[in-house]
Design a protein around this motif. Structure first.
Motif, PDB file in Angstrom:
ATOM      1  N   LEU A 158       0.853  -1.389  -0.032  1.00 17.57           N
ATOM      2  CA  LEU A 158      -0.157   0.111   0.053  1.00 17.57           C
ATOM      3  C   LEU A 158       0.893   1.325   0.089  1.00 17.57           C
ATOM      4  N   ASN A 159       2.239   1.030  -0.354  1.00 13.37           N
ATOM      5  CA  ASN A 159       3.132   2.160  -0.277  1.00 13.37           C
ATOM      6  C   ASN A 159       2.924   3.143   0.838  1.00 13.37           C
ATOM      7  N   MET A 160       2.832   2.749   2.173  1.00 12.48           N
ATOM      8  CA  MET A 160       2.549   3.587   3.159  1.00 12.48           C
ATOM      9  C   MET A 160       3.905   4.096   3.721  1.00 12.48           C
ATOM     10  N   ASP A 161       3.931   5.402   4.050  1.00 10.56           N
ATOM     11  CA  ASP A 161       5.242   6.122   4.370  1.00 10.56           C
ATOM     12  C   ASP A 161       5.598   5.807   5.712  1.00 10.56           C
ATOM     13  N   VAL A 162       5.967   4.840   5.991  1.00  8.51           N
ATOM     14  CA  VAL A 162       6.614   4.447   7.478  1.00  8.51           C
ATOM     15  C   VAL A 162       7.311   3.122   7.354  1.00  8.51           C
ATOM     16  N   GLU A 163       8.521   3.412   8.275  1.00  8.56           N
ATOM     17  CA  GLU A 163       9.480   2.154   8.233  1.00  8.56           C
ATOM     18  C   GLU A 163       9.150   1.463   9.361  1.00  8.56           C
ATOM     19  N   LEU A 164       8.976   0.081   9.440  1.00  2.00           N
ATOM     20  CA  LEU A 164       8.909  -0.798  10.473  1.00  2.00           C
ATOM     21  C   LEU A 164      10.108  -1.161  11.094  1.00  2.00           C
ATOM     22  N   ILE A 165      10.316  -1.077  12.170  1.00  2.00           N
ATOM     23  CA  ILE A 165      11.550  -1.384  13.179  1.00  2.00           C
ATOM     24  C   ILE A 165      11.264  -2.594  13.950  1.00  2.00           C
ATOM     25  N   THR A 166      11.962  -3.850  13.635  1.00  2.00           N
ATOM     26  CA  THR A 166      11.799  -4.899  14.212  1.00  2.00           C
ATOM     27  C   THR A 166      12.792  -5.037  15.363  1.00  2.00           C
ATOM     28  N   CYS A 167      12.335  -5.546  16.663  1.00  2.00           N
ATOM     29  CA  CYS A 167      13.149  -5.798  17.980  1.00  2.00           C
ATOM     30  C   CYS A 167      13.099  -7.244  18.109  1.00  2.00           C
ATOM     31  N   PRO A 168      14.123  -7.708  18.702  1.00  2.00           N
ATOM     32  CA  PRO A 168      14.250  -9.036  19.114  1.00  2.00           C
ATOM     33  C   PRO A 168      13.254  -9.434  20.263  1.00  2.00           C
ATOM     34  N   ILE A 169      13.207 -10.896  20.625  1.00  3.36           N
ATOM     35  CA  ILE A 169      12.418 -11.126  21.527  1.00  3.36           C
ATOM     36  C   ILE A 169      13.033 -11.160  22.800  1.00  3.36           C
ATOM     37  N   ILE A 170      12.209 -10.528  23.842  1.00  7.23           N
ATOM     38  CA  ILE A 170      12.589 -10.474  25.062  1.00  7.23           C
ATOM     39  C   ILE A 170      12.174 -11.524  26.115  1.00  7.23           C
ATOM     40  N   ARG A 171      13.144 -12.136  26.837  1.00  3.51           N
ATOM     41  CA  ARG A 171      12.743 -13.374  27.561  1.00  3.51           C
ATOM     42  C   ARG A 171      13.182 -13.376  28.865  1.00  3.51           C
ATOM     43  N   GLU A 172      12.311 -14.061  29.648  1.00  7.35           N
ATOM     44  CA  GLU A 172      12.757 -14.082  30.946  1.00  7.35           C
ATOM     45  C   GLU A 172      14.456 -14.921  31.214  1.00  7.35           C
ATOM     46  N   ALA A 173      14.688 -14.835  32.407  1.00  4.75           N
ATOM     47  CA  ALA A 173      15.936 -15.366  32.469  1.00  4.75           C
ATOM     48  C   ALA A 173      16.310 -16.981  32.353  1.00  4.75           C
ATOM     49  N   ASP A 174      14.721 -17.612  32.423  1.00  8.37           N
ATOM     50  CA  ASP A 174      14.757 -19.156  32.333  1.00  8.37           C
ATOM     51  C   ASP A 174      14.437 -19.324  30.973  1.00  8.37           C
ATOM     52  N   GLY A 175      14.214 -18.232  30.374  1.00  8.03           N
ATOM     53  CA  GLY A 175      14.099 -18.636  28.616  1.00  8.03           C
ATOM     54  C   GLY A 175      12.557 -18.199  28.024  1.00  8.03           C
ATOM     55  N   LEU A 176      11.694 -18.294  29.082  1.00  4.69           N
ATOM     56  CA  LEU A 176      10.199 -17.930  28.554  1.00  4.69           C
ATOM     57  C   LEU A 176      10.102 -16.674  28.102  1.00  4.69           C
ATOM     58  N   ALA A 177       9.471 -16.506  26.766  1.00  6.36           N
ATOM     59  CA  ALA A 177       9.314 -15.390  26.137  1.00  6.36           C
ATOM     60  C   ALA A 177       8.362 -14.567  26.825  1.00  6.36           C
ATOM     61  N   LEU A 178       8.560 -13.086  26.942  1.00 11.64           N
ATOM     62  CA  LEU A 178       7.494 -12.249  27.591  1.00 11.64           C
ATOM     63  C   LEU A 178       6.432 -12.205  26.920  1.00 11.64           C
ATOM     64  N   SER A 179       5.216 -12.169  27.611  1.00 10.80           N
ATOM     65  CA  SER A 179       3.884 -12.024  26.854  1.00 10.80           C
ATOM     66  C   SER A 179       3.033 -11.462  28.041  1.00 10.80           C
ATOM     67  N   SER A 180       1.979 -10.610  27.588  1.00  5.85           N
ATOM     68  CA  SER A 180       1.026 -10.190  28.460  1.00  5.85           C
ATOM     69  C   SER A 180       0.210 -11.426  29.052  1.00  5.85           C
ATOM     70  N   ARG A 181       0.139 -12.388  28.272  1.00  2.00           N
ATOM     71  CA  ARG A 181      -0.799 -13.594  28.664  1.00  2.00           C
ATOM     72  C   ARG A 181       0.069 -14.519  29.377  1.00  2.00           C
TER      73      ARG A 181
END
Length: 297
Positions: A166-189
């Protein structure tokens, strides 16, 4: 930090900022709230790349299907605002459903093909809701950049396709997964998980790491072997109910054929998981380039 709840007020503020400063850059961090360190990493990245950081908090009803957790999705506005302020956010946009959808929605943004598998297969219409609300936010905020986490890599691929098509004039910046110390990916759920669910959910990151290691050293040479190993490791957790455990090309999200030797692939590969523990559906993934991994062995 300013908080706005109407589109009109937000637009007036942003227009005023742009008129008072030349070449001002706006970074948008779209969220559904109940913020955690994963969201904080997006805010931090946005702060470093933007003159004005806008955080949106909106639990979007049209991306939830029947029987999903729209009504019970965790919410804590006071905590969210405190976290946003501590990470340098300038503007928080917290609209109501009525503000975003004052009438029945008759126009939706639909991305085909990329939305037909993984979460799109098990949550029909989900990504139509995501692309529609994000396109609305882009039209309202008009950001130069928008920041998304790779925990939902399919969402990132879908949104990038939308922006490109759609030629949207915005750049998407992706950031790595953030995990708990034991490896569980952070999630609101994650708040839904019982202690036993949470303990067993660690099998997700463990399966990704073990299969990646097996690919690197040749013990899981083909896509079929990688899929089989993913599924076997996850099933070792008695409470795990697998929705999918897949190996695909990224960002095309095309299924890698069973006989494909992964280290012969030129592009990026994603191992993507969706697994239920109790009533909580968790997603996780790992992105990598098999040929580069082989060179490191």
């Amino acid at each position: 930090m300013k908080v706005f709840r109407t589109i009109r007020e937000l637009r007036e503020e942003l227009n005023s900022c742009k008129q008072s400063q030349s070449n001002v850059s706006v970074g948008l961090v779209p969220t559904m709230g109940y913020l955690h360190d994963g969201h904080a990493s997006l805010m931090t990245r946005a702060r470093g790349m933007s003159d004005i950081v806008v955080l949106s908090i909106f639990v979007n009803p049209i991306q939830f299907g029947p029987g999903e957790d729209f009504e019970t999705y965790p919410r804590d506005e006071e905590r969210d605002l405190a976290l946003a302020k501590s990470h340098g956010v300038d503007i928080v946009f917290i609209p109501t459903v009525q503000e975003m959808y004052p009438k029945q929605v008759k126009t939706k943004v639909v991305v085909s093909e990329l939305t037909s598998q993984l979460c799109g297969a098990s949550r029909p219409g989900h990504f139509d809701g995501v692309t529609t609300v994000v396109s609305k936010l882009f039209n309202i905020v008009k950001p130069n950049r928008a920041f998304f986490g790779l925990k939902d890599a399919q969402q990132v691929a879908v949104l990038q396709q939308m922006v490109t098509d759609l030629n949207m004039d915005v750049e998407l910046i992706t950031c790595p997964i953030i995990r708990e110390a034991d490896g569980l990916a952070l999630s609101s759920r994650n708040v839904y998980l019982s202690q036993e669910d949470r303990t067993q959910a660690l099998v997700l990151s463990r399966s990704l790491n073990e299969v990646r290691e097996a690919i690197d050293c040749g013990r899981a040479a083909t896509a079929a072997e990688a899929r089989l190993m993913l599924n076997e490791i996850i099933r070792s957790a008695p409470l795990a109910v697998i929705d999918y455990a897949e190996v695909l090309s990224f960002p095309e999200l095309s299924r890698v054929e069973d006989e494909t030797v992964l280290v012969d692939m030129q592009g990026e590969v994603i191992m993507a998981l969706a697994v239920k523990f109790g009533g909580t559906r968790l997603i996780d993934n790992m992105l990598f380039k098999p040929k580069e991994a082989l060179l490191l062995v």
